[in-house]
Motif scaffolding. Structure first.
Motif, PDB file in Angstrom:
ATOM      1  N   GLY A  79       0.899  -1.224  -0.020  1.00  0.00           N
ATOM      2  CA  GLY A  79       0.006   0.041   0.108  1.00  0.00           C
ATOM      3  C   GLY A  79       0.697   1.322  -0.087  1.00  0.00           C
ATOM      4  N   VAL A  80       2.119   1.225   0.020  1.00  0.00           N
ATOM      5  CA  VAL A  80       2.891   2.448  -0.012  1.00  0.00           C
ATOM      6  C   VAL A  80       3.940   2.262  -1.024  1.00  0.00           C
ATOM      7  CG1 VAL A  80       2.709   2.846   2.505  1.00  0.00           C
ATOM      8  CG2 VAL A  80       4.605   1.479   1.566  1.00  0.00           C
ATOM      9  N   ILE A  81       4.575   3.390  -1.457  1.00  0.00           N
ATOM     10  CA  ILE A  81       5.629   3.635  -2.578  1.00  0.00           C
ATOM     11  C   ILE A  81       6.800   2.926  -2.292  1.00  0.00           C
ATOM     12  CG2 ILE A  81       6.946   5.026  -4.134  1.00  0.00           C
ATOM     13  CD1 ILE A  81       4.341   6.938  -3.984  1.00  0.00           C
ATOM     14  N   ALA A  82       7.482   1.952  -2.912  1.00  0.00           N
ATOM     15  CA  ALA A  82       8.556   1.380  -2.807  1.00  0.00           C
ATOM     16  C   ALA A  82       9.757   2.000  -3.458  1.00  0.00           C
ATOM     17  CB  ALA A  82       8.802  -0.327  -2.858  1.00  0.00           C
ATOM     18  N   ALA A 109      -6.382  15.560  -8.656  1.00  0.00           N
ATOM     19  CA  ALA A 109      -6.450  14.300  -8.346  1.00  0.00           C
ATOM     20  C   ALA A 109      -6.745  14.096  -6.982  1.00  0.00           C
ATOM     21  CB  ALA A 109      -5.013  13.593  -8.582  1.00  0.00           C
ATOM     22  N   VAL A 110      -7.530  13.172  -6.815  1.00  0.00           N
ATOM     23  CA  VAL A 110      -8.059  12.496  -5.346  1.00  0.00           C
ATOM     24  C   VAL A 110      -7.133  10.949  -5.356  1.00  0.00           C
ATOM     25  CG1 VAL A 110      -9.758  11.681  -3.796  1.00  0.00           C
ATOM     26  CG2 VAL A 110     -10.110  13.696  -5.450  1.00  0.00           C
ATOM     27  N   VAL A 111      -6.583  10.677  -4.429  1.00  0.00           N
ATOM     28  CA  VAL A 111      -5.659   9.317  -4.505  1.00  0.00           C
ATOM     29  C   VAL A 111      -6.167   8.768  -2.956  1.00  0.00           C
ATOM     30  CG1 VAL A 111      -3.576  10.421  -3.514  1.00  0.00           C
ATOM     31  CG2 VAL A 111      -3.575   8.250  -4.689  1.00  0.00           C
ATOM     32  N   GLY A 112      -6.100   7.470  -3.000  1.00  0.00           N
ATOM     33  CA  GLY A 112      -6.596   6.821  -1.733  1.00  0.00           C
ATOM     34  C   GLY A 112      -5.468   6.593  -0.722  1.00  0.00           C
ATOM     35  N   LEU A 113      -5.430   6.638   0.231  1.00  0.00           N
ATOM     36  CA  LEU A 113      -4.530   6.442   1.466  1.00  0.00           C
ATOM     37  C   LEU A 113      -4.780   5.416   2.395  1.00  0.00           C
ATOM     38  CD1 LEU A 113      -3.846  10.256   2.202  1.00  0.00           C
ATOM     39  CD2 LEU A 113      -2.589   9.052   0.507  1.00  0.00           C
ATOM     40  N   GLU A 119       3.451  10.121   7.519  1.00  0.00           N
ATOM     41  CA  GLU A 119       3.317  11.466   6.716  1.00  0.00           C
ATOM     42  C   GLU A 119       4.379  11.483   5.685  1.00  0.00           C
ATOM     43  OE1 GLU A 119       2.513  15.093   5.773  1.00  0.00           O
ATOM     44  OE2 GLU A 119       1.572  13.873   7.283  1.00  0.00           O
ATOM     45  N   VAL A 120       5.576  10.816   5.955  1.00  0.00           N
ATOM     46  CA  VAL A 120       6.494  10.578   4.750  1.00  0.00           C
ATOM     47  C   VAL A 120       6.067   9.681   3.741  1.00  0.00           C
ATOM     48  CG1 VAL A 120       8.870   9.566   4.113  1.00  0.00           C
ATOM     49  CG2 VAL A 120       8.746  10.853   6.264  1.00  0.00           C
ATOM     50  N   GLU A 121       5.263   8.737   3.925  1.00  0.00           N
ATOM     51  CA  GLU A 121       4.587   7.930   2.841  1.00  0.00           C
ATOM     52  C   GLU A 121       3.672   8.495   2.248  1.00  0.00           C
ATOM     53  OE1 GLU A 121       5.254   3.308   5.027  1.00  0.00           O
ATOM     54  OE2 GLU A 121       3.668   4.467   5.422  1.00  0.00           O
ATOM     55  N   ARG A 122       2.795   9.352   2.852  1.00  0.00           N
ATOM     56  CA  ARG A 122       1.587  10.370   2.624  1.00  0.00           C
ATOM     57  C   ARG A 122       2.363  11.149   1.319  1.00  0.00           C
ATOM     58  NH1 ARG A 122      -3.248  11.657   6.517  1.00  0.00           N
ATOM     59  NH2 ARG A 122      -3.665   9.564   7.244  1.00  0.00           N
ATOM     60  N   ARG A 123       3.578  11.911   1.759  1.00  0.00           N
ATOM     61  CA  ARG A 123       3.898  12.881   0.805  1.00  0.00           C
ATOM     62  C   ARG A 123       4.642  12.231  -0.345  1.00  0.00           C
ATOM     63  NH1 ARG A 123       5.548  18.194   1.855  1.00  0.00           N
ATOM     64  NH2 ARG A 123       4.972  17.949   4.134  1.00  0.00           N
ATOM     65  N   ALA A 124       5.135  11.112  -0.303  1.00  0.00           N
ATOM     66  CA  ALA A 124       5.736  10.474  -1.303  1.00  0.00           C
ATOM     67  C   ALA A 124       4.700   9.996  -2.223  1.00  0.00           C
ATOM     68  CB  ALA A 124       6.331   8.911  -0.811  1.00  0.00           C
ATOM     69  N   ILE A 125       3.378   9.709  -1.852  1.00  0.00           N
ATOM     70  CA  ILE A 125       2.260   9.594  -2.750  1.00  0.00           C
ATOM     71  C   ILE A 125       1.943  10.797  -3.268  1.00  0.00           C
ATOM     72  CG2 ILE A 125      -0.130   8.762  -2.924  1.00  0.00           C
ATOM     73  CD1 ILE A 125       0.401   6.719  -0.756  1.00  0.00           C
ATOM     74  N   PHE A 126       1.806  11.806  -2.667  1.00  0.00           N
ATOM     75  CA  PHE A 126       1.337  13.145  -3.089  1.00  0.00           C
ATOM     76  C   PHE A 126       2.696  13.690  -4.103  1.00  0.00           C
ATOM     77  CE2 PHE A 126      -1.059  13.897   0.942  1.00  0.00           C
ATOM     78  CZ  PHE A 126      -2.088  13.807   0.511  1.00  0.00           C
ATOM     79  N   ASN A 127       3.484  13.540  -3.719  1.00  0.00           N
ATOM     80  CA  ASN A 127       4.822  14.015  -4.813  1.00  0.00           C
ATOM     81  C   ASN A 127       4.692  13.346  -6.104  1.00  0.00           C
ATOM     82  OD1 ASN A 127       5.463  15.950  -2.999  1.00  0.00           O
ATOM     83  ND2 ASN A 127       7.248  14.720  -2.174  1.00  0.00           N
ATOM     84  N   LYS A 136      -2.907  19.417  -8.526  1.00  0.00           N
ATOM     85  CA  LYS A 136      -3.196  19.532  -7.153  1.00  0.00           C
ATOM     86  C   LYS A 136      -3.644  18.130  -6.928  1.00  0.00           C
ATOM     87  CE  LYS A 136      -5.042  22.483  -3.573  1.00  0.00           C
ATOM     88  NZ  LYS A 136      -3.587  22.532  -2.797  1.00  0.00           N
ATOM     89  N   VAL A 137      -3.281  17.713  -5.613  1.00  0.00           N
ATOM     90  CA  VAL A 137      -3.453  16.310  -5.123  1.00  0.00           C
ATOM     91  C   VAL A 137      -3.898  16.421  -3.757  1.00  0.00           C
ATOM     92  CG1 VAL A 137      -2.484  14.097  -5.013  1.00  0.00           C
ATOM     93  CG2 VAL A 137      -1.269  15.681  -6.306  1.00  0.00           C
ATOM     94  N   PHE A 138      -4.985  15.572  -3.762  1.00  0.00           N
ATOM     95  CA  PHE A 138      -5.771  15.600  -2.471  1.00  0.00           C
ATOM     96  C   PHE A 138      -5.705  14.054  -2.099  1.00  0.00           C
ATOM     97  CE2 PHE A 138      -7.911  19.058  -4.710  1.00  0.00           C
ATOM     98  CZ  PHE A 138      -7.991  20.000  -3.572  1.00  0.00           C
ATOM     99  N   GLY A 139      -5.642  13.728  -0.732  1.00  0.00           N
ATOM    100  CA  GLY A 139      -5.871  12.236  -0.363  1.00  0.00           C
ATOM    101  C   GLY A 139      -6.922  12.018   0.471  1.00  0.00           C
ATOM    102  N   TRP A 140      -7.540  10.616   0.353  1.00  0.00           N
ATOM    103  CA  TRP A 140      -8.809  10.094   1.182  1.00  0.00           C
ATOM    104  C   TRP A 140      -8.623   8.911   1.651  1.00  0.00           C
ATOM    105  CZ3 TRP A 140     -14.039   8.978  -0.954  1.00  0.00           C
ATOM    106  CH2 TRP A 140     -15.246   9.286   0.005  1.00  0.00           C
ATOM    107  N   SER A 141      -8.966   8.417   2.839  1.00  0.00           N
ATOM    108  CA  SER A 141      -8.846   7.146   3.376  1.00  0.00           C
ATOM    109  C   SER A 141      -9.689   6.143   2.474  1.00  0.00           C
ATOM    110  CB  SER A 141      -9.781   7.028   4.620  1.00  0.00           C
ATOM    111  OG  SER A 141     -10.099   5.905   5.136  1.00  0.00           O
ATOM    112  N   LYS A 142      -8.753   5.125   2.205  1.00  0.00           N
ATOM    113  CA  LYS A 142      -9.160   4.183   1.378  1.00  0.00           C
ATOM    114  C   LYS A 142     -10.116   3.157   1.605  1.00  0.00           C
ATOM    115  CE  LYS A 142      -5.342   2.597  -1.578  1.00  0.00           C
ATOM    116  NZ  LYS A 142      -4.593   1.489  -2.270  1.00  0.00           N
TER     117      LYS A 142
END
Length: 346
Positions: A79-82, A109-113, A119-127, A136-142
């Protein structure tokens, strides 16, 4: 006025960045892309193979069959970027498939989290999403997205429970009044099930099989509960003693035995979430039960197994694999109204 002009010149997209599959949907157009989250890399040039096109379906087709100078990699794990660079490249190609015109502005974009993303993993997804082409990127609970995607009454003053089981993680949540009131994310999913099958066959049947073969066996013949020793499916692998190819017939009962440990851990995780609720919310679940979504939730008799373990009704959603992207798409189609429930670092 400027915001309205920007919306008319660009799209709002939803992205379910999964361990096994990535789906991209566009507001007003539905799901446009659904491809494996894999990339084939040329080790000599360290670039994506096939002139930068070996992503998704093309990369999946050659997995396990590549020459020594090409390697198939998975940019997303549990579930996180490797691999940040490969994930960005993959997303750029997949997002490009949704664009109808080069004259359109980059999308929002709305991306699932996942629940446990740091916080580091979320920022990696946003970036990654931003560098792949989103303005612009928004995150929302999967988990919340899955609840919306299966049609649970998330805005009502009653408890609704969802367990979304993907390839890398299971997202468990109870929602009420539009908020997550209890949640947990556990690293149990399709890939953990497949590894459990590989380990069981090697330990008890002296047969070494690859994860792709174990996945095919699970999908076609797997079960969470079974006493059926008659119905069998064949799996091919390598004899652990001789190193020679061999096939083996596996019963559903043996499959259930092989999956017992990860299934027990999944049931324990759901139980912990339920036990953390107040009396009234827990009483709601006794009536309404738990809904299963996600590709790995389609394991035969998983609903029965969890119902027996938890003592509450459990049902499998319609089209469970598409639950998260449907929920994210609903959010993307009403993005301005849902903004207060989203997170963003851009």
């Amino acid at each position: 006025m400027l915001a309205g002009l920007l919306r008319s010149l660009s799209d709002d997209v939803a992205i379910d960045l999964g361990t096994e599959n990535t789906r991209v949907a566009v507001a007003g157009r539905g799901v446009i892309v659904s491809e494996p989250s894999v990339v084939a890399v040329d080790l000599g040039t360290r670039r994506i193979a096939a002139r930068g096109l070996a992503v998704g379906h093309l990369a999946k087709q050659i997995e396990g069959r590549t020459p020594s100078d090409i390697e198939v990699r998975h940019p997303v794990r549990e579930g996180v970027i490797a691999d940040f660079q490969l994930c960005e490249a993959m997303l750029r190609i997949l997002l490009g498939k949704t664009r109808q015109s080069r004259l359109r502005l980059p999308p929002r974009a709305v991306v699932g989290l996942t629940q446990t993303a740091t916080e580091v993993e979320r920022r990696a997804i946003f970036n990654s999403v931003a560098r792949a082409g989103a303005r612009k990127v928004f995150g929302w609970s999967k988990a919340m997205a899955a609840a919306v995607g299966v049609g649970l009454p998330v805005a009502e003053p009653t408890a609704s429970a969802i367990c979304d089981i993907g390839a890398g993680t299971a997202e468990i949540a109870v929602v009420s009044l539009g908020r997550v009131v209890a949640a947990r994310s556990v690293r149990i999913g399709g890939q953990v099930f497949d590894q459990a099958l590989c380990d069981h066959l090697k330990r008890h049947r002296r047969l070494r099989v690859g994860l792709p073969s174990a996945e095919q066996l699970r999908i076609a013949h797997g079960a969470a509960q079974s006493d059926d020793d008659e119905a069998r499916a064949e799996v091919a692998g390598v004899d652990a003693a001789t190193g020679l190819p061999r096939t083996l017939a596996v019963s559903r009962a043996e499959m259930a035995q092989a999956l017992a440990e990860p299934l027990r851990k999944l049931a324990d995780a759901v139980r912990e979430v339920v036990e953390s609720l107040g009396i009234e919310l827990a009483a709601d679940l006794a009536r309404h039960g738990l809904t299963l979504s996600g590709g790995a939730a389609q394991l035969a008799r998983l609903d029965r197994f969890l119902s027996d373990q938890l003592g509450i009704p459990v049902q499998l959603a319609v089209d469970p694999a598409g639950a998260v992207i449907r929920g994210l798409l609903t959010c993307a189609e009403h993005l301005d109204a849902w903004k207060s429930a989203l997170v963003s670092v851009h």
